[in-house]
Design a protein around this motif. Structure first.
Motif, PDB file in Angstrom:
ATOM      1  N   ALA A  80       0.824  -1.210   0.000  1.00 19.81           N
ATOM      2  CA  ALA A  80       0.000   0.000   0.000  1.00 19.81           C
ATOM      3  C   ALA A  80       0.859   1.262   0.000  1.00 19.81           C
ATOM      4  N   ASN A  81       2.109   1.131   0.465  1.00 24.65           N
ATOM      5  CA  ASN A  81       3.002   2.288   0.542  1.00 24.65           C
ATOM      6  C   ASN A  81       3.695   2.601  -0.780  1.00 24.65           C
ATOM      7  N   GLU A  82       3.407   1.831  -1.827  1.00 21.81           N
ATOM      8  CA  GLU A  82       4.143   1.975  -3.090  1.00 21.81           C
ATOM      9  C   GLU A  82       3.386   2.852  -4.083  1.00 21.81           C
ATOM     10  N   ASP A  83       3.361   4.146  -3.796  1.00 13.63           N
ATOM     11  CA  ASP A  83       2.642   5.089  -4.647  1.00 13.63           C
ATOM     12  C   ASP A  83       3.335   5.322  -5.994  1.00 13.63           C
ATOM     13  N   GLY A  84       4.625   5.006  -6.073  1.00 14.14           N
ATOM     14  CA  GLY A  84       5.359   5.288  -7.297  1.00 14.14           C
ATOM     15  C   GLY A  84       5.252   4.216  -8.362  1.00 14.14           C
ATOM     16  N   LEU A  85       4.654   3.091  -8.046  1.00 10.06           N
ATOM     17  CA  LEU A  85       4.552   2.011  -9.019  1.00 10.06           C
ATOM     18  C   LEU A  85       3.337   2.189  -9.917  1.00 10.06           C
ATOM     19  N   ALA A  86       3.495   1.792 -11.160  1.00  8.35           N
ATOM     20  CA  ALA A  86       2.354   1.812 -12.076  1.00  8.35           C
ATOM     21  C   ALA A  86       1.275   0.869 -11.554  1.00  8.35           C
ATOM     22  N   SER A  87       0.026   1.244 -11.766  1.00  9.36           N
ATOM     23  CA  SER A  87      -1.086   0.461 -11.216  1.00  9.36           C
ATOM     24  C   SER A  87      -1.129  -0.954 -11.770  1.00  9.36           C
ATOM     25  N   ASP A  88      -0.702  -1.135 -13.041  1.00  6.33           N
ATOM     26  CA  ASP A  88      -0.762  -2.475 -13.619  1.00  6.33           C
ATOM     27  C   ASP A  88       0.287  -3.397 -13.020  1.00  6.33           C
ATOM     28  N   VAL A  89       1.303  -2.822 -12.364  1.00  9.51           N
ATOM     29  CA  VAL A  89       2.277  -3.625 -11.626  1.00  9.51           C
ATOM     30  C   VAL A  89       1.823  -3.787 -10.178  1.00  9.51           C
ATOM     31  N   LYS A  90       1.468  -2.699  -9.551  1.00  9.51           N
ATOM     32  CA  LYS A  90       1.129  -2.713  -8.126  1.00  9.51           C
ATOM     33  C   LYS A  90      -0.010  -3.680  -7.815  1.00  9.51           C
ATOM     34  N   GLN A  91      -0.959  -3.808  -8.715  1.00  3.44           N
ATOM     35  CA  GLN A  91      -2.111  -4.662  -8.439  1.00  3.44           C
ATOM     36  C   GLN A  91      -1.724  -6.140  -8.311  1.00  3.44           C
ATOM     37  N   HIS A  92      -0.521  -6.484  -8.776  1.00  3.41           N
ATOM     38  CA  HIS A  92      -0.078  -7.876  -8.706  1.00  3.41           C
ATOM     39  C   HIS A  92       0.822  -8.147  -7.498  1.00  3.41           C
ATOM     40  N   LEU A  93       1.029  -7.149  -6.638  1.00  2.00           N
ATOM     41  CA  LEU A  93       1.966  -7.295  -5.525  1.00  2.00           C
ATOM     42  C   LEU A  93       1.245  -7.596  -4.213  1.00  2.00           C
ATOM     43  N   ALA A  94       1.854  -8.475  -3.435  1.00  2.00           N
ATOM     44  CA  ALA A  94       1.367  -8.776  -2.087  1.00  2.00           C
ATOM     45  C   ALA A  94       2.570  -8.854  -1.158  1.00  2.00           C
ATOM     46  N   PHE A  95       2.720  -7.834  -0.288  1.00  2.00           N
ATOM     47  CA  PHE A  95       3.756  -7.854   0.733  1.00  2.00           C
ATOM     48  C   PHE A  95       3.143  -8.481   1.996  1.00  2.00           C
ATOM     49  N   GLY A 152      13.587  -4.102 -17.687  1.00  2.00           N
ATOM     50  CA  GLY A 152      12.943  -5.307 -17.189  1.00  2.00           C
ATOM     51  C   GLY A 152      12.672  -5.312 -15.703  1.00  2.00           C
ATOM     52  N   PHE A 153      13.227  -4.332 -14.970  1.00  2.00           N
ATOM     53  CA  PHE A 153      13.035  -4.253 -13.526  1.00  2.00           C
ATOM     54  C   PHE A 153      12.081  -3.111 -13.166  1.00  2.00           C
ATOM     55  N   VAL A 154      11.373  -3.267 -12.054  1.00  2.00           N
ATOM     56  CA  VAL A 154      10.659  -2.153 -11.442  1.00  2.00           C
ATOM     57  C   VAL A 154      11.101  -2.075  -9.980  1.00  2.00           C
ATOM     58  N   PHE A 155      10.852  -0.919  -9.350  1.00  2.00           N
ATOM     59  CA  PHE A 155      11.447  -0.651  -8.043  1.00  2.00           C
ATOM     60  C   PHE A 155      10.425  -0.091  -7.068  1.00  2.00           C
ATOM     61  N   THR A 156      10.595  -0.466  -5.817  1.00  2.00           N
ATOM     62  CA  THR A 156       9.722   0.022  -4.759  1.00  2.00           C
ATOM     63  C   THR A 156      10.346   1.239  -4.085  1.00  2.00           C
ATOM     64  N   GLN A 157       9.510   1.977  -3.373  1.00  3.28           N
ATOM     65  CA  GLN A 157      10.003   3.077  -2.548  1.00  3.28           C
ATOM     66  C   GLN A 157      10.295   2.614  -1.132  1.00  3.28           C
ATOM     67  N   ASN A 158       9.489   1.696  -0.637  1.00  2.00           N
ATOM     68  CA  ASN A 158       9.571   1.301   0.774  1.00  2.00           C
ATOM     69  C   ASN A 158       9.637  -0.218   0.943  1.00  2.00           C
ATOM     70  N   GLY A 159      10.083  -0.915  -0.086  1.00  2.38           N
ATOM     71  CA  GLY A 159      10.085  -2.372  -0.030  1.00  2.38           C
ATOM     72  C   GLY A 159      11.288  -2.954   0.677  1.00  2.38           C
ATOM     73  N   TRP A 160      11.526  -2.506   1.919  1.00  2.00           N
ATOM     74  CA  TRP A 160      12.707  -2.929   2.669  1.00  2.00           C
ATOM     75  C   TRP A 160      12.518  -4.312   3.270  1.00  2.00           C
ATOM     76  N   VAL A 161      13.580  -5.108   3.187  1.00  2.00           N
ATOM     77  CA  VAL A 161      13.601  -6.447   3.771  1.00  2.00           C
ATOM     78  C   VAL A 161      14.870  -6.568   4.605  1.00  2.00           C
ATOM     79  N   GLN A 162      14.743  -7.145   5.791  1.00  2.00           N
ATOM     80  CA  GLN A 162      15.898  -7.290   6.671  1.00  2.00           C
ATOM     81  C   GLN A 162      16.887  -8.295   6.097  1.00  2.00           C
ATOM     82  N   SER A 163      18.162  -7.903   6.066  1.00  2.00           N
ATOM     83  CA  SER A 163      19.231  -8.796   5.638  1.00  2.00           C
ATOM     84  C   SER A 163      19.972  -9.351   6.854  1.00  2.00           C
TER      85      SER A 163
END
Length: 758
Positions: A333-348, A499-510
């Motif tokens: 829900a925090n990914e305002d910068g992604l195109a809607s046709d991509v964002k609709q397929h994402l589940a964090f 071929g890549f798209v990018f999130t604004q807040n898609g942080w994952v702990q390493s």
């Protein structure tokens, strides 16, 4: 159906835990403030799960650094060197994870390794003759009280004794069997105390059951759980596995009096065959991992319903994730910068909670379920991944020759020795230098359009010129440009490739407070312009010393991205390899004669079972790396780097990468890898890391001298490079420069002694 998850991301929706913890380390807040921040994060996460409709909410999955370390500390598995620091309990904990240096006292951190086939790192506990296993920890019980006070009925979570023994180090000649009885007593006491605390469920995580389990290991597992479950403690125990199937112990597990058994039906697809061939007890609950905890795509409900329908059992089924949601970001829900046709397929993570609830509605055939299923079916009929026919044509035209570099490495080694004329034990770094506040500020200003591209580039050129001069002054033999233009070693390349798209807040702990923001592979991958050439050439023109070109390898780019699930992994990695091959050849054309292609994640997606290593992974991962560099001249030297994984068991595959030099993480694991290199007759030149960059501790010159002497006592001196164990991006400049100075001076001393005796 009951809904649960195995674990939840703990860094916070906006990385609140990272910032609070780092402020504590810098003495900007005290312990009470850190604990208060942590409490608020935990309560928010529990409430989010409760609001979503999750029935069994895990408590105990939170950690300030690592859950396996938490379990070890709770069981008094703490080495004497940390106890002797006489610091607070929290600082003792952080000393194990990060090392300790204060008031003239310096202690190394525990080793750190990759958590199974993920990019998460765990801290490796140490068992010695002095280890006195007993339940002393209160963290889990404190969190249970916090959850209960927040109106949450907790499902307690802890790492199991079998996985603890499997992933730990045993020193002083100790063996796992020595600690079985004390662990039994500790877990029995844990169950009794959980019952007293009013806890109904305990999830014991045993992901190590997804490895190959031999007869001795199976005997230990049986001994542990036959005794732990011998008495009814009033707590419903769930044995939770993930990352694979449990074929070697399936009957052992199902014959024990567990309340529930958690199985991964995605990475552990063989679990379905086990159930249908051997049966699943009707008196237990099957915790079915059917929602992917490691990738970020929407669940295709039809596929999941078909999977559930294939499970032949009369046992109650609990809907669950395949593994902890630790491995995905917090919310799409925090990914305002992604195109809607991509964002609709994402589940964090947050969206995956909703998917479990959706599936429950659909399975129950209620009105809401029918609507949810229809919307999901429509979504999956409308996926539009970009296609690049040129990329597909290139792949179709590949031959075996494209994967083979000539002449053989032994011949290239002679040519390169003559070409570079480096001293014995050449010194270098792994690539990155600290990303200081001004570097991050410059990048932020550019992204916010506060400065021009020319201003941004000029700043980075000044940083490159400065770090080249500093490396020359330190006396390093092979230099790097510092990577100031790069935000992350994978994200940076993803941004330059189609071929890549990018999130604004898609942080994952390493690990610890270190987070990564994996790119998302959305379409076919290609390179449209050079990526690293300008910075490498600029640095090369500033010095008479050799400068390495720095690339991230194809397997690491793939493994540290969120890949598509509709095409084969080999297909995507080959696309990345071809793009990087173009970059390598451009670097060579521009007189960059040493090129490092980093593959720290090579082992990461290796199947947990050895029988699957080649047919499911190494047979395409190793050729993918070779495809990147096979076209260069014999005098061009190819380096690669790997870190924080158990590489000893795939050394033949690593040697087969056909690189000229490979640097490894080694110091934090006490150079155990060196013996494995010798035993395996490893042919590639090697740079075993001589100090741990993930600790703020500065190694002394004498300490590094001793480590170098250990290396040259076992490996041919003409095949050894001297370097840190990883990039310096996360360290401060002072820590980096002081450590490198000691490394160079130590090397000079050892080098001098070699010359004297030659």
């Amino acid at each position: 159906m009951t809904k649960t998850i195995i674990g939840f991301p703990r860094i916070g929706e906006h990385r609140e835990l990272k910032f609070a913890t780092e402020h504590y380390w810098k003495h900007q807040i005290d312990q009470s403030e850190l604990l208060a921040n942590a409490h608020d994060i935990k309560v928010a996460h529990w409430q989010a799960q409760k609001d979503a409709g999750i029935d069994l909410i895990p408590v105990g999955d939170f950690s300030f650094f690592d859950n396996l370390l938490d379990t070890a500390v709770a069981l008094n598995v703490v080495s004497k060197r940390y106890r002797d620091l006489n610091v607070s309990e929290l600082d003792e904990y952080f000393a194990q994870a990060r090392g300790y240096q204060a008031d003239g006292e310096t202690v190394r951190a525990l080793p750190m390794k990759k958590w199974f086939n993920t990019n998460y790192h765990y801290i490796v506990p140490e068992f010695t003759n002095e280890t006195d296993v007993k339940l002393i920890g209160h963290k889990l019980f404190d969190e249970i009280k916090e959850a209960q006070n927040a109106g949450v009925d907790p499902k307690a979570v802890i790492v199991g004794p079998y996985t603890l023994l499997k992933l730990s180090r045993f020193l002083d000649g100790t063996k796992p069997a020595k600690f079985v009885q004390p662990l039994i007593a500790a877990y029995q006491e844990l169950l009794a105390k959980l019952n007293q605390a009013g806890v109904e469920y305990l999830q014991i995580d045993e992901p190590a059951l997804s490895f190959d389990v031999d007869g001795n290991e199976k005997a230990i597992f049986d001994q542990l759980y036959d005794a732990i479950l011998a008495n009814d403690h009033g707590v419903k125990v769930i044995l939770q596995s993930y990352f694979g199937d449990i074929r070697d112990v399936y009957e052992d597990v199902t014959n024990k009096p567990f309340y529930g058994i958690g199985l991964d039906f995605l990475e552990g697809a063989h679990n379905l065959e086990l159930i249908n061939e051997k049966g699943f007890p009707a008196d237990k609950h099957l915790f079915a991992g059917v929602v992917n905890g490691k990738n970020i795509w929407r669940n295709e409900y039809d596929h999941t319903l078909n999977l559930l329908a294939k499970i032949k059992t009369d046992a109650p089924i609990v809907l669950s994730t395949s593994c902890s949601l630790l491995h995905v970001p917090y919310s799409a829900a925090n990914e305002d910068g992604l195109a809607s046709d991509v964002k609709q397929h994402l589940a964090f993570a947050i969206e995956k909670l909703g998917e479990l609830v959706d599936l429950d509605h659909i399975v129950n055939h209620d009105d809401a379920g029918a609507d949810l299923l229809a919307k999901n079916e429509a979504l999956f009929k409308n996926v539009k991944h970009p296609v690049n026919s040129t990329v597909h044509n290139r792949i179709n035209a590949l031959t075996d020759a494209d994967y083979t570099r000539l002449p053989e490495r032994s011949e290239r080694e002679k040519v390169q020795k003559d070409e570079f004329k480096l001293p014995t034990l050449p010194t270098t770094t792994i690539g990155s230098f600290p990303q200081t506040a001004d570097v991050r500020a410059n990048r932020r200003k550019f992204r916010h359009h506060e400065i021009t591209r020319d201003q941004y580039d000029e700043f980075n050129r000044e940083k490159i010129a400065r770090i080249i001069k500093i490396q020359e002054d330190l006396g390093l033999d092979v230099l790097v440009h510092g990577e100031y233009e790069r935000n992350d070693m994978v994200e940076y390349f993803g941004e330059k490739l189609d071929g890549f798209v990018f999130t604004q807040n898609g942080w994952v702990q390493s690990y610890g407070t270190r987070g990564v923001k994996p790119p998302i592979i959305w379409g076919d991958i290609s390179r449209t312009a050079p990526i690293t050439v300008d910075a490498s050439v600029y640095a090369n023109n500033l010095t008479d010393k050799w400068v390495k070109g720095m690339l991230t390898g194809p397997v690491t780019i793939f493994n540290w991205s969120f890949p598509r699930e509709d095409i084969a992994r080999k297909e995507t990695v080959t696309q990345i390899s071809l793009a990087l091959r173009d970059e390598v050849l451009d670097l060579e054309k521009n007189d960059i004669k040493i090129i490092q292609i980093d593959e720290p994640a090579l082992r990461e997606n290796l199947p947990l079972r050895k029988s699957d290593w080649y047919k499911e992974y190494l047979d395409w991962a190793v050729p993918a790396f070779r495809l990147v560099h096979s076209g260069v001249q014999e005098s061009t030297q190819i380096h690669t780097h790997m870190c924080y994984s158990e590489f000893g068991d795939i050394l033949k595959a690593i040697d087969n990468l056909d690189a000229d030099v490979i640097s490894f993480e080694a110091s934090r694991a006490d150079f155990t890898l060196i013996d494995e290199l010798v035993d395996d007759h490893f042919q590639t030149e090697v740079g075993p890391g001589v100090y741990d960059i993930h600790s703020p501790r500065i190694p002394s010159e004498a300490e590094i001298q001793d480590l170098i002497q250990q290396i040259i006592s076992k490996l041919p001196v003409d095949k050894i490079w001297i370097n840190p164990d990883c990039g310096l991006k996360t360290r401060s400049e002072q820590e980096s420069f002081d450590s490198l100075k000691n490394m160079v001076e130590a090397t000079k001393v050892v080098r001098g002694s070699i010359y004297e005796h030659s």
